[in-house]
Design an enzyme around this catalytic site. Structure first.
Site, PDB file in Angstrom:
ATOM      1  N   ARG A   1      -9.257  -1.228  -2.853  1.00  0.00           N
ATOM      2  CA  ARG A   1      -7.826  -1.577  -2.306  1.00  0.00           C
ATOM      3  C   ARG A   1      -7.146  -2.671  -3.327  1.00  0.00           C
ATOM      4  NH1 ARG A   1      -6.963  -2.962   3.369  1.00  0.00           N
ATOM      5  NH2 ARG A   1      -9.025  -2.270   3.752  1.00  0.00           N
TER       6      ARG A   1
ATOM      7  N   ALA B   1      21.866 -16.754  36.011  1.00  0.00           N
ATOM      8  CA  ALA B   1      22.408 -15.339  35.379  1.00  0.00           C
ATOM      9  C   ALA B   1      21.115 -14.424  35.416  1.00  0.00           C
ATOM     10  CB  ALA B   1      22.480 -15.762  33.994  1.00  0.00           C
TER      11      ALA B   1
ATOM     12  N   CYS C   1       7.655  10.737  19.228  1.00  0.00           N
ATOM     13  CA  CYS C   1       7.966  10.910  21.127  1.00  0.00           C
ATOM     14  C   CYS C   1       6.579   9.728  21.409  1.00  0.00           C
ATOM     15  CB  CYS C   1       7.926  12.050  21.664  1.00  0.00           C
ATOM     16  SG  CYS C   1       9.491  12.952  21.068  1.00  0.00           S
TER      17      CYS C   1
ATOM     18  N   TYR D   1      -5.514   3.721   1.313  1.00  0.00           N
ATOM     19  CA  TYR D   1      -5.909   4.342   2.555  1.00  0.00           C
ATOM     20  C   TYR D   1      -4.703   4.978   3.371  1.00  0.00           C
ATOM     21  CZ  TYR D   1     -10.254   1.738   1.974  1.00  0.00           C
ATOM     22  OH  TYR D   1     -11.311   1.091   1.612  1.00  0.00           O
TER      23      TYR D   1
END
Length: 717
Positions: free
Chosen positions: A404, A464, A551, A587
């Site tokens: 990493r 409101a 989606c 990754y």
């Protein structure tokens, strides 16, 4: 109809608004200053916005502070005087003329070939091998300095765990850059082992090839063959039963193996990445298992083959205190194995060298660490030295698997913000006189108006909101039309904007699949720095969240560094608006899938050069086409095209059907992502519905498509 309401009257030609209403709608200062509705502490982004709210000048330095670029990005990323993100390929040693303007790279990559660009489609991964080289050299330098300072009597010799990013060019570059200091590779599966063997053919002969992961006979055979081919291979035992396979197969192949074992330490950190450590962790051998392995090797006259101890505390080790505990415990086990007769030579401390994703330098978060490279290396060297000296054990070679930390900085994901939700409408867009309201809703309106006159902002907001909720109920009951509901929604947004004094959070649609390109955000809530790569000399005036193309309701980014729930962005302009996701070089590419059949981004490799723009693009690869991602799911695009073509010819005639099908073929060859500014390549003629393809549009689009030999038949006028 009941009593007419001021400015909200139902089909009344004349309506008298209450005193002060006109000024309220006009946005004049008839309202008191915004009332705080929360006692929460102002966060970083809000604080910067507040500090500069009255300033007419916004500088790149303001943006650098707002987005914390100097904190998480140093020494590789900065903002130039033009307001663009720059890459400093050699870290702190980068000279000013060597900085690479990211926007110029994107322009070169995305411009059509006809104007000198590469014609690649977004999204885009930009790799910087110079950054990769600097990360390797910095890690090596940190350990060399610690070893010299503390009088440590051995050396550091790291390996790169290829699981972090298996891209061929990344691995080959690491082997090349690491050759001067014997840098090797770590594999955790059979294909990764094959990859490592191939790449290390051009590496340093002394470079380690660490074989981790669960193993069967074939894996062990491959590792032993690598040893036979003179790779410096070490087989690390993850399970007790693996030792018997190693003993049996090594005798059959007449190979004397180098064996390591992975110890299951008691030391454990509590963060997400510490779940694989500790006594109940997924990997490693307990003390009882270790003793059994030693006995098995002794009985087979192979105890001298046991030369390496491996352990892994967990990724993103937050502090050096935890690191010290873990390394000290492992050094005790190493010393005990030496006492039991093993020919110990290497201690492999695994991964865990963390990345400061949010720039906070915190030891209490999965997103940050409280140390740098030098402190990390010094802690490791000191912990091993102290234990070995106390036990009179020769100092071992120190190996780490810091994947990493090596690859995170070297690549940047660039994507476009395509569109955004609307802000609150102006008053002249709200058709108030035509709203049918219930008596309760009218009462809410009058109370809201009265609160305006009293400068009671909190009460105004309350009524409101109540007005809005009553109208929602009326709409559900069928007594209010959608136009009227929209007007009330607009009024509520307008009131909120004026009183609170801030724009509502807007949603920016981005040309990206989070599941493909930032899977860790969706799967483990990993947060990465996201910043506009240009316009940073302008003040961002919009608070936004990001919504991807999929989606899927999870396809959004609504958490950002600094604990923010939104990201400051600029209002859409006439040109493209590019965002960059940083520190994602580890990754993300390996873990990304093809949700909704969105494939991986286009990829380019950029080196620093002495040319006019300080960079050269040395490699470019278009992202997978629609046909490519369909093949991943076992579809056959050519057969699919033929089916569609036959359908078109059946219902539209042979000539028109063939030309219409050619437009379908073009889609097979293009990337699945959106193409800003693209137009339909079909034109309808007045001769019986005949269609033709625009040749220029086809070739412009096909620049981003599949290989030339995969193009299918098209027709042109």
């Amino acid at each position: 109809m009941g009593m007419p309401m001021p400015a909200l009257a139902c089909r009344v030609d004349s309506a008298v608004p209450p005193p002060g209403y006109s000024a309220f709608i006009a946005g004049e200062n008839s309202l008191a200053t915004a009332v705080p509705f929360s006692s929460s502490t102002t966060t970083g982004a809000a604080a910067v916005d507040s500090t500069n709210s009255n300033s007419t000048h916004w500088s790149p330095a303001h943006s650098s502070t707002l987005y914390r670029i100097d904190s998480w990005g140093a020494p590789y990323f900065a903002v130039n005087d033009s307001g663009n993100i720059t890459v400093r390929p050699h870290g702190s040693s980068t000279l000013s003329h060597q900085e690479i303007d990211l926007l110029k790279v994107v322009k070169k990559v995305s411009d059509p070939k006809s104007v000198g660009g590469l014609g690649l489609q977004m999204p885009l991964i930009v790799r910087f091998p110079d950054v990769l080289k600097n990360r390797l050299e910095s890690l090596q330098s940190a350990f060399v300095s610690a070893i010299q300072t503390q009088g440590y009597e051995s050396r550091y010799q790291g390996v790169y765990p290829v699981k972090c990013n298996q891209d061929r060019f990344v691995v080959e570059d690491i082997v090349k850059f690491g050759t001067p200091f014997r840098f090797g590779l770590e594999a955790g599966s059979k294909p990764e082992l094959l990859l490592a063997m191939s790449c290390l053919c051009k590496g340093n002969p002394e470079a380690l090839l660490i074989c981790n992961g669960f193993k069967d006979a074939e894996y062990i055979s491959l590792a032993l063959l690598a040893r036979k081919f003179q790779f410096n291979t070490a087989i690390v035992l993850e399970q007790e039963e693996e030792v018997k396979l190693v003993i049996d197969i090594s005798k059959k192949l007449s190979v004397r193996p180098v064996i390591g074992l992975r110890a299951k330490l008691r030391t454990k950190h509590s963060g997400h990445f510490g779940s694989t450590s500790g006594e109940k962790g997924k990997f490693g051998l307990t003390t009882n298992h270790i003793l059994q392995v030693v006995k098995d090797l002794l009985d087979s006259d192979m105890l001298d083959c046991l030369q390496l101890l491996h352990f892994h505390i967990g990724s993103q080790i937050p502090s050096t205190a935890l690191l010290q505990d873990g390394v000290s415990e492992a050094a005790q086990i190493y010393s005990e194995l030496t006492r039991l007769g093993a020919d110990m030579k290497v201690i492999d401390i695994g991964g865990g060298l963390g990345i400061d994703y949010d720039g906070s330098k915190s030891g209490n978060s999965d997103l940050s660490v409280s140390y740098g490279l030098e402190e990390y290396a010094s802690t490791v060297v000191n912990a091993i030295r102290v234990v070995c000296d106390r036990k009179s054990v020769k100092h071992p070679i120190i190996c780490s698997e810091s994947g990493r930390a090596i690859v995170s900085h070297h690549s940047v994901l660039i994507f476009e913000a395509m569109s955004t939700t609307d802000t609150a409408p102006s008053m002249n867009q709200i058709n108030l006189p035509f709203i049918e309201l219930s008596e309760d809703a009218r009462s809410d309106y009058w109370n809201m108006s009265d609160a305006v006159m009293r400068h009671d902002n909190e009460t105004c907001l309350f009524y409101a909101d109540q007005l809005k909720q009553r109208c929602v109920e009326q709409f559900k009951e069928g007594s209010l039309g959608i136009e009227q509901l929209a007007a009330v929604d607009g009024l509520f947004d307008l009131v909120t904007k004026i009183i609170v004094g801030t724009e509502p959070v807007r949603t920016y649609l981005v040309n990206l699949s989070i599941f493909t390109s930032i899977p860790d955000f969706w799967s483990i809530d990993q947060i990465f720095p996201i910043v506009p790569i240009h316009r940073l000399d302008q003040k961002p005036e919009v608070k936004a969240i990001l919504s991807d193309l999929t989606c899927d309701s999870d396809g959004k980014i609504d958490k950002f560094i600094g604990g923010e729930a939104n990201l400051p962005l600029h209002k859409p302009g006439n040109g493209q608006y590019y965002l960059g996701m940083f520190l994602g070089g580890a990754y993300q590419e390996a873990l990304g899938g093809v949700h909704n059949l969105f494939g991986s981004p286009s990829v380019v490799t950029v080196l620093q050069s002495d040319g006019p723009h300080s960079f050269a693009i040395t490699h470019a690869m278009p992202g997978p086409s629609c046909a490519d991602v369909l093949r991943v799911m076992q579809h056959e695009p050519k057969l699919m095209f033929e089916n569609i073509k036959h359908r078109a010819e059946e219902f539209c005639g042979i000539d028109a059907g063939s030309c219409l099908a050619s437009a379908v073929a073009r889609s097979f060859h293009n990337m699945p992502y959106l193409e800003p500014g693209s137009s339909c390549s079909l034109t309808a003629m007045n001769n019986g519905g005949f269609y033709y393809c625009n040749e220029e549009d086809y070739y412009a689009g096909s620049e981003t498509g599949a290989n030339e030999d995969e193009h299918w038949s098209y027709c042109f006028a």
